[in-house]
Scaffold this motif. Structure first.
Motif, short mmCIF file in Angstrom:
data_model
loop_
_atom_site.label_atom_id
_atom_site.label_comp_id
_atom_site.label_asym_id
_atom_site.label_seq_id
_atom_site.Cartn_x
_atom_site.Cartn_y
_atom_site.Cartn_z
N SER A 328 -10.46 -57.71 -32.04
CA SER A 328 -9.60 -57.83 -33.22
C SER A 328 -9.60 -59.23 -33.81
CB SER A 328 -8.16 -57.43 -32.86
OG SER A 328 -7.64 -58.29 -31.85
N VAL A 334 -4.08 -59.68 -36.56
CA VAL A 334 -4.14 -58.54 -35.65
C VAL A 334 -4.50 -59.06 -34.26
CG1 VAL A 334 -5.24 -56.33 -35.13
CG2 VAL A 334 -4.85 -57.01 -37.52
N SER A 337 -5.65 -54.34 -29.82
CA SER A 337 -6.16 -53.04 -30.26
C SER A 337 -6.01 -52.04 -29.14
CB SER A 337 -7.63 -53.17 -30.70
OG SER A 337 -8.42 -53.72 -29.66
N ASP A 347 -4.14 -51.65 -35.68
CA ASP A 347 -3.19 -51.56 -36.78
C ASP A 347 -3.38 -52.78 -37.67
OD1 ASP A 347 -1.04 -51.60 -38.52
OD2 ASP A 347 0.43 -51.02 -37.02
N ASN A 348 -4.00 -52.56 -38.82
CA ASN A 348 -4.27 -53.66 -39.75
C ASN A 348 -3.13 -53.74 -40.77
OD1 ASN A 348 -5.68 -55.69 -41.19
ND2 ASN A 348 -6.61 -54.16 -42.55
N HIS A 349 -2.00 -54.29 -40.29
CA HIS A 349 -0.82 -54.46 -41.14
C HIS A 349 -0.41 -53.13 -41.78
CE1 HIS A 349 -1.51 -58.78 -40.68
NE2 HIS A 349 -2.79 -58.54 -40.99
N GLY A 350 -0.33 -52.10 -40.94
CA GLY A 350 0.10 -50.79 -41.40
C GLY A 350 -1.04 -49.84 -41.73
N GLN A 351 -2.24 -50.34 -41.78
CA GLN A 351 -3.40 -49.50 -42.04
C GLN A 351 -4.12 -49.22 -40.73
OE1 GLN A 351 -6.95 -51.30 -43.86
NE2 GLN A 351 -6.95 -49.63 -45.37
N LYS A 352 -4.24 -47.94 -40.39
CA LYS A 352 -4.90 -47.56 -39.15
C LYS A 352 -6.42 -47.67 -39.32
CE LYS A 352 -5.19 -43.78 -35.76
NZ LYS A 352 -4.70 -42.42 -35.40
N ARG A 400 -7.10 -52.43 -49.19
CA ARG A 400 -5.70 -52.45 -48.76
C ARG A 400 -4.81 -53.18 -49.75
NH1 ARG A 400 -2.00 -55.36 -45.74
NH2 ARG A 400 -3.36 -57.18 -45.71
#
Length: 411
Positions: A328, A334, A337, A347-352, A400
């Motif tokens: 990561s 991040v 992982s 989890d990329n700031h709320g994006q899977k 994003r």
């Protein structure tokens, strides 16, 4: 009644009917006209908005410059968005010193990116009831035994695919690389002292992971490579994909692997190796960027006729935490992982983000996608370099931070 009299009666009836139609003004309907295809409205076509076009142009220029700076001979990229392959292209050359160019159909080795194919293929048979995620591996495969008989009976298919069987890291990977068959390697796992209870600790495997091949072969009475072709490659139109040494050697469009030799000579080509074709699910799949674009469409849920979104969600569900920042570190902010089944997840700031990397025999591959957003990218190169890892996060950051999609307009 004679034939002549019958014929006369028929003629009389025809005359009467004709007279009636003429009297009433009724006319028989003319034959239906053929449709005028030229006047039919054209189907609407998908086109990219200007912003995405600009982004992809900038991506291509930046990526090309990075390949040159890192002395990477050849590469290929596929990007998908909203159920469409929006970008696929080859870069550089197949072999240093040879002018033949890489294109989107050039074949590379995938290395451990092959693991995701094994988990998805298993998911197909879970849907059909032939395999269960929570069923003990030993019930499908008698030869699968661990050092502890009780743990042998508890290790499930899910543990096998998430590297949480309790075996130490890379147990018997050396035997895989030495070319032993899985039939010879799997029974030896019983000799290896365990380091954890099943499900408690991620400990990356190749030999043990590849035991899934034997599970599927036993349940279907079909060899693993045939299952790959029949259930994944063919339905998805992955026409350049294969899972054998002979296939890649006989490909008319293949990128040769390279290793760094010296500052003066840079990266030099080497021969394609037979390693890992005895454990295909761990590192033996070959594919092109065009194939990987189709694969990404499935992974982002756009091939429901092959596998359901619900099964894909099961496969991508995090099972064990990885605290090592190795996977990561290129994603800003991040710090950890997870591993699911054949896939890493962060989890990329709320994006899977679901992703995996692979290295084998002088080839490097990276694949990452956001299943909930329909975004994905795969980068294939014919040498060892971390460069793809530095490129991929920027692609997701673009999608994003901005709302960019393909616009649907009529042309």
């Amino acid at each position: 009644m004679s034939v002549i009299r019958i014929f006369s009666v028929i003629l009389l009836l025809i005359a009467v009917v004709g007279s009636y139609l003429a009297f009433t003004g009724i006319k028989p309907e003319p034959p239906a006209a053929e449709p005028d295809l030229a006047s039919e409205p054209k189907p609407e076509e998908w086109v990219m908005d200007d912003s995405m076009t600009t982004f992809l142009d900038e991506f291509e220029q930046s990526f090309t410059e990075g390949l040159i700076a890192k002395q990477i001979p050849g590469a290929a990229v596929a990007i998908v968005k909203d159920g469409r392959v929006v970008y696929q292209k080859g870069f550089g050359v197949k072999e240093a010193g040879n002018p033949e160019k890489v294109d989107e159909h050039t074949v590379f080795r995938l290395g451990s990116v092959s693991k995701g194919f094994a988990s998805v293929l298993t998911g197909l048979f879970v849907e059909e009831g032939l395999v269960r995620w929570d069923y003990p591996v030993s019930k499908y495969l008698e030869e699968f035994k661990l050092n502890d008989p009780e743990q042998t009976n508890r290790v499930q298919v899910r543990h096998l695919l998430s590297h949480t069987s309790g075996l130490p890291r890379h147990a018997y990977t050396n035997l895989v690389e030495d070319g032993l068959t899985l039939d010879r390697i799997i029974p030896r796992l019983e000799r290896v002292p365990l380091i954890a209870k099943e499900g408690d600790q991620l400990s990356y495997q190749n030999a043990a992971y590849s035991a899934i091949e034997k599970v599927l072969e036993f349940q279907t009475n079909t060899d693993f490579n045939s299952l790959l072709h029949e259930r994944l490659f063919s339905p998805l139109g992955m026409e350049y994909s294969s899972a054998s040494y002979d296939s890649i050697r006989n490909s008319g469009n293949v990128a040769l692997p390279h290793v760094y030799y010296s500052r003066a000579r840079g990266r030099v080509p080497i021969s394609i190796s037979r390693k890992y074709y005895n454990a295909v699910s761990s590192g033996g799949i070959n594919a092109s960027a065009s194939d990987m674009g189709e694969w990404l469409l499935l992974l982002t849920g756009h091939q429901p006729g092959v596998i359901s979104k619900e099964t894909l969600e099961d496969i991508y569900t995090p099972f064990v935490t990885m605290n090592n920042r190795r996977y990561s570190r290129h994603w800003v902010g991040v710090n950890k992982s997870h591993y699911a089944m054949g896939w890493r997840v962060l989890d990329n700031h709320g994006q899977k983000i679901v992703y995996h990397g692979g290295y084998v025999n002088g080839y490097r591959s990276e694949i990452a996608f956001a299943p909930e957003d329909g975004i994905g990218i795969c980068i294939l190169i014919n040498t060892s370099s971390s460069y793809p890892l530095t490129v991929i996060p920027d692609v997701f950051e673009y999608f994003r931070s901005e709302t960019h999609s393909l616009g649907m307009t009529a042309e």
